[in-house]
Design a protein around this motif. Structure first.
Motif, mmCIF file in Angstrom:
data_model
loop_
_atom_site.group_PDB
_atom_site.id
_atom_site.type_symbol
_atom_site.label_atom_id
_atom_site.label_comp_id
_atom_site.label_asym_id
_atom_site.label_seq_id
_atom_site.Cartn_x
_atom_site.Cartn_y
_atom_site.Cartn_z
ATOM 1 N N PHE A 245 0.807 -1.225 0.000
ATOM 2 C CA PHE A 245 0.000 0.000 0.000
ATOM 3 C C PHE A 245 0.842 1.278 0.000
ATOM 4 N N HIS A 246 2.029 1.233 0.584
ATOM 5 C CA HIS A 246 2.771 2.485 0.706
ATOM 6 C C HIS A 246 4.087 2.511 -0.064
ATOM 7 N N GLU A 247 4.623 1.332 -0.425
ATOM 8 C CA GLU A 247 5.912 1.296 -1.124
ATOM 9 C C GLU A 247 5.806 0.402 -2.352
ATOM 10 N N MET A 248 4.639 0.480 -3.055
ATOM 11 C CA MET A 248 4.459 -0.456 -4.154
ATOM 12 C C MET A 248 5.504 -0.241 -5.239
ATOM 13 N N ARG A 249 5.928 -1.363 -5.842
ATOM 14 C CA ARG A 249 6.972 -1.291 -6.843
ATOM 15 C C ARG A 249 6.540 -1.938 -8.151
ATOM 16 N N HIS A 250 5.229 -1.983 -8.394
ATOM 17 C CA HIS A 250 4.772 -2.445 -9.702
ATOM 18 C C HIS A 250 3.708 -1.471 -10.204
ATOM 19 N N PRO A 251 3.817 -1.062 -11.482
ATOM 20 C CA PRO A 251 2.859 -0.067 -11.994
ATOM 21 C C PRO A 251 1.411 -0.558 -11.980
ATOM 22 N N ARG A 292 -0.608 -1.674 -21.265
ATOM 23 C CA ARG A 292 -1.359 -0.693 -20.473
ATOM 24 C C ARG A 292 -0.444 0.124 -19.565
ATOM 25 N N CYS A 293 0.854 -0.129 -19.659
ATOM 26 C CA CYS A 293 1.765 0.386 -18.632
ATOM 27 C C CYS A 293 2.328 1.759 -18.992
ATOM 28 N N PRO A 294 2.303 2.699 -18.057
ATOM 29 C CA PRO A 294 2.873 4.027 -18.317
ATOM 30 C C PRO A 294 4.406 4.016 -18.329
ATOM 31 N N LEU A 295 5.022 2.971 -17.767
ATOM 32 C CA LEU A 295 6.488 2.937 -17.679
ATOM 33 C C LEU A 295 7.136 2.060 -18.753
ATOM 34 N N CYS A 318 8.684 -6.301 -12.464
ATOM 35 C CA CYS A 318 8.767 -5.142 -13.342
ATOM 36 C C CYS A 318 10.222 -4.796 -13.560
ATOM 37 N N LEU A 319 10.593 -4.619 -14.845
ATOM 38 C CA LEU A 319 11.971 -4.271 -15.166
ATOM 39 C C LEU A 319 12.349 -2.928 -14.540
ATOM 40 N N ARG A 320 11.371 -2.046 -14.434
ATOM 41 C CA ARG A 320 11.667 -0.692 -13.956
ATOM 42 C C ARG A 320 11.169 -0.466 -12.526
ATOM 43 N N TRP A 321 11.224 -1.534 -11.695
ATOM 44 C CA TRP A 321 10.665 -1.399 -10.350
ATOM 45 C C TRP A 321 11.329 -0.285 -9.551
ATOM 46 N N LYS A 322 12.611 -0.010 -9.891
ATOM 47 C CA LYS A 322 13.300 1.046 -9.134
ATOM 48 C C LYS A 322 12.683 2.412 -9.399
ATOM 49 N N GLU A 323 12.158 2.585 -10.616
ATOM 50 C CA GLU A 323 11.574 3.889 -10.964
ATOM 51 C C GLU A 323 10.093 3.979 -10.599
ATOM 52 N N CYS A 324 9.505 2.822 -10.236
ATOM 53 C CA CYS A 324 8.081 2.835 -9.928
ATOM 54 C C CYS A 324 7.887 3.079 -8.444
ATOM 55 N N ARG A 325 7.512 4.274 -8.089
ATOM 56 C CA ARG A 325 7.244 4.527 -6.674
ATOM 57 C C ARG A 325 6.142 5.544 -6.542
#
Lengths: 325, 320
Positions: A245-251, A292-295, A318-325
């Motif tokens: 809920f607070h640190e999700m890492r998938h778009p 459907r993904c914005p990233l 997600c390949l870009r989990w580091k950027e998904c926050r």
């Protein structure tokens, strides 16, 4: 080190239909520890219910088939058990409740008859003791005047009371694991809140584990300890509830949460996830969420990402989990 | 939003009589039991309540899709209940309905173009080329492709079908739309798309909505004002901001508390109330009394009226 009660490894369940193979569940792995509530959350067709049914081997064969995987319950692989041995597990060690209690309760028997049947099937009790036990269970799920209600037929009870009776039946043999598939979806919001609280209380008292299957992140936030988010047959994010809920890492997780109107802020537009849930007969290449993904980047189209470890116990596909926050 | 009143509902009732083979039961089911409210032009009024509270019946009775038992509905100043046949038909284009289930509310044998254009023809608004152009225009307004007019409903997903239902509703350039749980059958990610669409259309076309839903988050998001229904009656009505900031009726308070918070840290704050087998004496007392945590003797004797507590905050409770 805690040992998991249930360990699902690489579970893969397919349906072989006339139109083609529906890959309902693909390489799904997770654990449920003693005394915790794991929520399996996702939209319709994501494979969450098929995962639940696969654990109890309740998949209709054909067209369904568990193609691969292991389901270790207390170290024992349920997929290797005979049907006879499975009958000793179902309703006894692992119980299941469903969305619409009216369809799983038999309308021509009283709820007492049905709870007593479950008790007598698995425990060596005579009729009188079974009835006593059934009243005790109805009391436990807080049905008022249980000694009267035990002789009610399902149609004489309200939706919330019926779901309580279902829970009483499911718990009558003190299972170690309860699989609850959308247990409150058919209920009004006030009744839902009560049934969820009841589930949580009983789960703590009985030190039971629960696998709660739901489409509703609100329900997850009320009762979950850990969460697995599913999309198109895969787990896309998996971790402790606070992280989801607070640190999700998938778009997709983020998109689901942002699709729900906030009570605190008045926004004119919701951040809806564009597009449609993919057709299970024709899933996209690479990451199933990429259309459907914005990233999304070019790589997302080519290759399905593995589950990356964000930190201990928290994973994202997600390949870009580091950027998904 | 202007101050001009588009719809005014006065003491609307819809009773259902259980029919038996040899007798009609005397005691009716009071699905809608004397509700009154008005909706200003351009405003969205949310009608919220739990299953069986009468919100859908109210929505249908207001448009006379079902015949009310009694009461009055004024639409653009005309008393809908007194209109007959042709007079009522002439008003129909201005008030449309969006149904909950996008699978059951579209005729599977008709192409999308026919579904959306049917009303244009029936009401003699447009025919032939003009009709086709209007259908294309409307399909684009709801985010579909003009070519979709040639396809059948089963070729579309739930969310797209609901877009077709919306296209049908706006094709006749209505002023009032009654939307009955328009997103409840849809997945969460699709719900948000449809809500955005409904809000865009409202702003662009100057629509007025009666938005019926059981989902408080959604009602809060889309509505300017909210009316809370319980067992056929409105128990509280206020601007959506005030209703959520300061709910006065015990039922509204419990309803709001029951909404899952979407924040695992805020769990154990709820107060609960009892599910009950009690039934009240008929036509006496507050209907919520058996479940009410603040129940007092007067509540069993006397039914409360909806009273204005200032700033158009209406509450039906003796002890507010």
């Amino acid at each position: 080190m805690r040992h998991p009660l249930l360990e699902v490894r690489s579970l893969t369940t397919h349906f072989f239909t006339e139109d083609g193979i529906v890959r309902a569940v693909e390489d799904v792995s997770f654990e449920i520890y003693p005394g915790e509530i794991l929520c399996l959350v996702g939209e319709s067709g994501c494979g969450k219910s098929v995962t639940g049914l696969s654990i109890l081997k309740l998949i209709p064969i054909p067209p369904g088939q568990i193609v691969r995987g292991e389901i270790l319950f207390n170290g024992r692989d349920l997929l290797k058990l005979s049907e006879k041995e499975m009958e000793g597990v179902r309703g006894n060690e692992i119980s299941m409740i469903f969305q619409e209690p009216m369809t799983s309760l038999n309308p021509v028997f009283t709820i007492g008859d049905q709870i007593m049947e479950a008790i007598q099937l698995h425990q060596k009790l005579n009729k009188r003791d079974a009835r006593k036990k059934a009243i005790e269970m109805l009391d436990r799920v807080k049905i008022p005047s249980p000694e009267k209600r035990i002789d009610s037929y399902p149609h004489q009870l309200s939706g919330g009371m019926r779901q309580r009776a279902m829970i009483a039946m499911a718990l009558s043999c003190q299972p170690k694991l309860l699989i609850a598939d959308e247990p409150t979806t058919a209920l009004d919001v006030t009744i839902q809140a009560e049934v969820l609280r009841l589930l949580r209380e009983i789960q703590r008292e009985m030190e039971m584990s629960v696998m709660l299957i739901t489409h509703d992140l609100g329900v997850v936030s009320e009762v979950g300890d850990r969460v697995a988010v599913m999309y198109a047959g895969r787990i896309v994010e998996y971790g402790p509830i606070e992280d989801i809920f607070h640190e999700m890492r998938h778009p997709y997780t983020r998109g689901l949460l942002e699709s729900i109107p906030q009570l605190e802020v008045k926004k004119t537009r919701l951040n809806a996830i564009p597009g449609q849930v993919p057709n299970p007969l024709n899933l996209p290449e690479g990451c199933k969420f990429h259309p459907r993904c914005p990233l999304r980047i070019e790589d997302c189209r080519r290759e399905e990402p593995p589950l990356f470890e964000v930190k201990e116990g928290h994973y994202s596909r997600c390949l870009r989990w580091k950027e998904c926050r | 939003m202007g101050s001009e009143i588009l719809v005014q509902v006065q003491d609307l009732k819809k009773y259902f009589f259980k029919e038996r083979l040899f007798s009609t039961e005397k005691e009716p089911i009071r699905a809608v039991d004397g509700i009154s409210f008005s909706i200003r032009k351009g405003e969205t009024l949310g009608l919220v309540g739990e299953s069986g509270c009468g919100k859908t019946t109210a929505g249908k009775a207001i448009l006379r899709l079902i015949e009310p038992t009694s009461g009055q509905v004024f639409f653009k100043g005309k008393d809908l209940m007194s209109l007959r046949g042709e007079e009522l038909r002439k008003l129909r284009p201005f008030m449309q309905f969006i149904f909950q289930d996008p699978y059951e509310s579209l005729n599977p044998r008709m192409r999308v173009g026919e579904i959306v254009g049917e009303g244009l023809e029936i009401h003699g608004v447009a025919r032939g080329k003009e009709k086709r152009e209007r259908v294309e225009e409307v399909l684009e307004q709801v985010g579909l492709h003009p070519q979709d007019a040639f396809r059948y409903p089963h070729e579309f997903s739930g969310g797209q079908r609901q877009r077709i239902g919306i296209a049908r509703a706006i094709a006749l350039r209505p002023e009032l739309i009654v939307a009955d749980e328009p997103v409840s059958a849809l997945d969460v990610s699709i719900q948000a798309q449809i809500l955005n669409l409904l809000m865009d259309l409202r702003d662009r076309l100057g629509l007025t909505y009666l938005f019926i839903s059981h989902d408080l988050r959604i009602v809060k998001h889309i509505s300017d004002r909210i009316a809370v229904m319980y067992l056929g009656k409105i128990v509280e009505m206020a601007s959506s901001e005030v209703l959520f900031r300061q709910p006065l009726h015990p039922y509204t308070q419990l309803l709001l508390q029951a909404i899952p918070r979407l924040d695992p840290a805020k769990r154990e704050e709820k107060i609960f109330f009892k599910e009950t087998f009690l039934s009240l004496e008929k036509e006496r007392g507050c209907l919520f009394a058996p479940r009410c945590p603040h129940f007092k003797e007067r509540c069993a004797r006397e039914a409360p009226f909806l009273v204005d507590h200032g700033d158009e905050h209406w509450v039906a409770c003796h002890f507010v």
